[in-house]
Design an enzyme around this catalytic site. Sequence first.
Site, PDB file in Angstrom:
ATOM      1  N   GLY A 254     -80.609 -17.370 -81.827  1.00 60.46           N
ATOM      2  CA  GLY A 254     -81.398 -16.581 -82.905  1.00 60.46           C
ATOM      3  C   GLY A 254     -83.032 -16.536 -82.696  1.00 60.46           C
ATOM      4  O   GLY A 254     -83.341 -16.383 -81.415  1.00 60.46           O
ATOM      5  N   CYS A 261     -90.870 -30.068 -88.621  1.00 63.52           N
ATOM      6  CA  CYS A 261     -90.426 -31.040 -87.872  1.00 63.52           C
ATOM      7  C   CYS A 261     -90.494 -30.483 -86.360  1.00 63.52           C
ATOM      8  O   CYS A 261     -91.298 -31.048 -85.503  1.00 63.52           O
ATOM      9  CB  CYS A 261     -89.222 -31.721 -88.104  1.00 63.52           C
ATOM     10  SG  CYS A 261     -89.358 -32.620 -89.655  1.00 63.52           S
TER      11      CYS A 261
HETATM   12  P1  NAD Z   1     -94.702 -33.662 -96.972  1.00 65.86           P
HETATM   13  O1  NAD Z   1     -95.938 -32.756 -96.416  1.00 65.86           O
HETATM   14  O2  NAD Z   1     -93.828 -32.696 -97.720  1.00 65.86           O
HETATM   15  O3  NAD Z   1     -95.196 -34.725 -97.698  1.00 65.86           O
HETATM   16  C1  NAD Z   1     -96.218 -35.666 -97.601  1.00 65.86           C
HETATM   17  C2  NAD Z   1     -96.755 -36.175 -98.733  1.00 65.86           C
HETATM   18  O4  NAD Z   1     -97.630 -37.330 -98.430  1.00 65.86           O
HETATM   19  C3  NAD Z   1     -97.529 -35.191 -99.688  1.00 65.86           C
HETATM   20  O5  NAD Z   1     -97.190 -35.208-100.892  1.00 65.86           O
HETATM   21  C4  NAD Z   1     -98.958 -35.580 -99.507  1.00 65.86           C
HETATM   22  O6  NAD Z   1     -99.766 -35.437-100.793  1.00 65.86           O
HETATM   23  C5  NAD Z   1     -98.665 -37.213 -99.275  1.00 65.86           C
HETATM   24  N1  NAD Z   1     -99.970 -37.956 -99.045  1.00 65.86           N
HETATM   25  C6  NAD Z   1    -100.475 -37.597 -97.967  1.00 65.86           C
HETATM   26  N2  NAD Z   1    -101.839 -38.642 -97.767  1.00 65.86           N
HETATM   27  C7  NAD Z   1    -101.189 -39.571 -98.713  1.00 65.86           C
HETATM   28  C8  NAD Z   1    -101.771 -40.858 -98.844  1.00 65.86           C
HETATM   29  N3  NAD Z   1    -102.864 -41.405 -98.116  1.00 65.86           N
HETATM   30  N4  NAD Z   1    -101.433 -41.688 -99.851  1.00 65.86           N
HETATM   31  C9  NAD Z   1    -100.115 -41.245-100.622  1.00 65.86           C
HETATM   32  N5  NAD Z   1     -99.586 -40.078-100.368  1.00 65.86           N
HETATM   33  C10 NAD Z   1    -100.150 -39.275 -99.420  1.00 65.86           C
HETATM   34  O7  NAD Z   1     -94.050 -34.195 -95.614  1.00 65.86           O
HETATM   35  P2  NAD Z   1     -92.625 -34.470 -95.334  1.00 65.86           P
HETATM   36  O8  NAD Z   1     -91.909 -33.226 -94.933  1.00 65.86           O
HETATM   37  O9  NAD Z   1     -92.039 -35.163 -96.513  1.00 65.86           O
HETATM   38  O10 NAD Z   1     -92.679 -35.334 -94.096  1.00 65.86           O
HETATM   39  C11 NAD Z   1     -93.099 -36.501 -94.171  1.00 65.86           C
HETATM   40  C12 NAD Z   1     -92.834 -37.566 -92.659  1.00 65.86           C
HETATM   41  O11 NAD Z   1     -91.672 -37.408 -92.398  1.00 65.86           O
HETATM   42  C13 NAD Z   1     -93.266 -36.478 -91.680  1.00 65.86           C
HETATM   43  O12 NAD Z   1     -93.932 -37.390 -90.629  1.00 65.86           O
HETATM   44  C14 NAD Z   1     -92.169 -35.897 -91.011  1.00 65.86           C
HETATM   45  O13 NAD Z   1     -92.398 -35.487 -89.614  1.00 65.86           O
HETATM   46  C15 NAD Z   1     -91.151 -36.785 -91.285  1.00 65.86           C
HETATM   47  N6  NAD Z   1     -89.532 -36.163 -91.600  1.00 65.86           N
HETATM   48  C16 NAD Z   1     -89.818 -34.857 -92.216  1.00 65.86           C
HETATM   49  C17 NAD Z   1     -88.488 -34.472 -92.499  1.00 65.86           C
HETATM   50  C18 NAD Z   1     -88.359 -33.123 -93.312  1.00 65.86           C
HETATM   51  O14 NAD Z   1     -87.404 -32.565 -93.236  1.00 65.86           O
HETATM   52  N7  NAD Z   1     -89.401 -32.551 -93.875  1.00 65.86           N
HETATM   53  C19 NAD Z   1     -87.182 -35.126 -91.805  1.00 65.86           C
HETATM   54  C20 NAD Z   1     -87.590 -36.240 -90.901  1.00 65.86           C
HETATM   55  C21 NAD Z   1     -88.672 -36.574 -91.045  1.00 65.86           C
END
Ligand code: NAD
Length: 433
Positions: A254, A261
Amino acid sequence: MRNICVIGVGYVGLVTGTCFADLGHQVSCVDVDEAKIQKLQSGVMPIYEPGLEEMVRRNAQAGRLHFTTCYEEALKDAEFAFIAVGTPQGSGGEADLKYVRAAARGIGEVMEHPLIIINKSTVPIGTGDWVSDIVKRFQHEPIDFAVVSNPEFLREGAAINDFMFPDRIVLGSLEPDAAAQVAQLYLSLRAPIMLTDLRTAEMIKYASNAFLATRISFINEIAGICEALGADVKEVAAGMGYDKRIGRHFLDAGIGYGGSCFPKDVQALAHMASVHGCHPQLLRAVMDINRDQRRQVVHKLREVLGNLDEKVIGVLGLAFKPNTDDMREAPSVELIHLLQSEGACIRAYDPVAIPNANLYLHDVSLCEDAYEVAEDADALVVVTEWNEFKHLSLSRLKAIMRQPIIVDGRNLYDPEIMRDLGFVYRGVGRGYA
Ligand code: NAD
């Protein structure tokens, strides 16, 4: 019942906190984004994730799930603190750890009793030790704590199911007692639990994402060769997938991978490798091929339309994949920028991501449905494989388009049917060379 604090209520943190509450634990979620916390306190979801709203409401009403912007309040009774803040890509390709640093500092500053700190964010190898140093540095007095790495593997769009029915739980720590206590939290999920050291756990997450991205780039490279030689990549993938050693997952050719990620994680792993003296040639090729997939769409449009200047191109799908509103690193964004740089006028529709579109795009006319996108369009491009696009009335589309041209970046349609209907149809790797 245990007391859990989740730091960061994004896609991962909100799902983690809500699911732990649903398993019967007492959960406090803290985030620095006041607007997000206010929304959650009043039962409004800041993100789109199927099934989440009902689950949040149910657990909040039962008094098991709380939202706050105050670390002190969130950590007051916590035995476990999950860090689930973002780790976006830094300017040099590295993972930017400023949010992890702030979270670790926040914990250190307010902790008043022993705690197990669990890192769920995807972080470079060695971050567990670094988090430990930061927490110690900001403590007012020495209080015992342990750090455990617990990488998250959930997929947006299927996040609740993935949390509740994981393939495995990975726990890395240098303190086996702490890892065993975290394992207890997951016991009722009946998933295999792998106990390892911190660095290995952190690496398992990067290696898993890089491997899945590699499969996507592999099949995209095969798709290009199929196009040149007259084979059909969909059937090639199906034929390969029957082999148990290969399997069928992540072999859909695709427009390339995107999202919050894969792009940043492959890049961060390559960066880590380089600065430690390794030569991540395969990872570089994976990223190169992925970038090329967007350019291929532009190339195909140019082939059938000639100059794209002032051509109206309709884009079906903006989210990086179906069942999410997430547009971070979505292929749609890069593609639309490429098309706009050639002078094309863009119309677009997505079933749920439209409210996020203005954060990533400009000068795009956003439509109510796929048919509005198609009206007087010179070509349509399928970018996200939403189910509803599979069931569009193709004859209606053809009747309202200025030119019946479809570049199908997700191979949703059958090339023969499309040709019979009178479309100029270009899929990915479907052997029409
Ligand atoms: P996101 O950006 O959706 O959420 C992160 C949250 O953290 C935000 O709401 C932000 O306001 C908050 N934040 C930032 N600094 C902060 C602080 N000091 N104290 C409290 N809150 C704070 O991110 P996400 O997609 O949930 O990803 C989070 C982590 O998990 C990343 O490392 C990502 O790589 C990993 N991850 C994500 C997924 C996915 O599908 N989104 C899957 C597996 C792993």
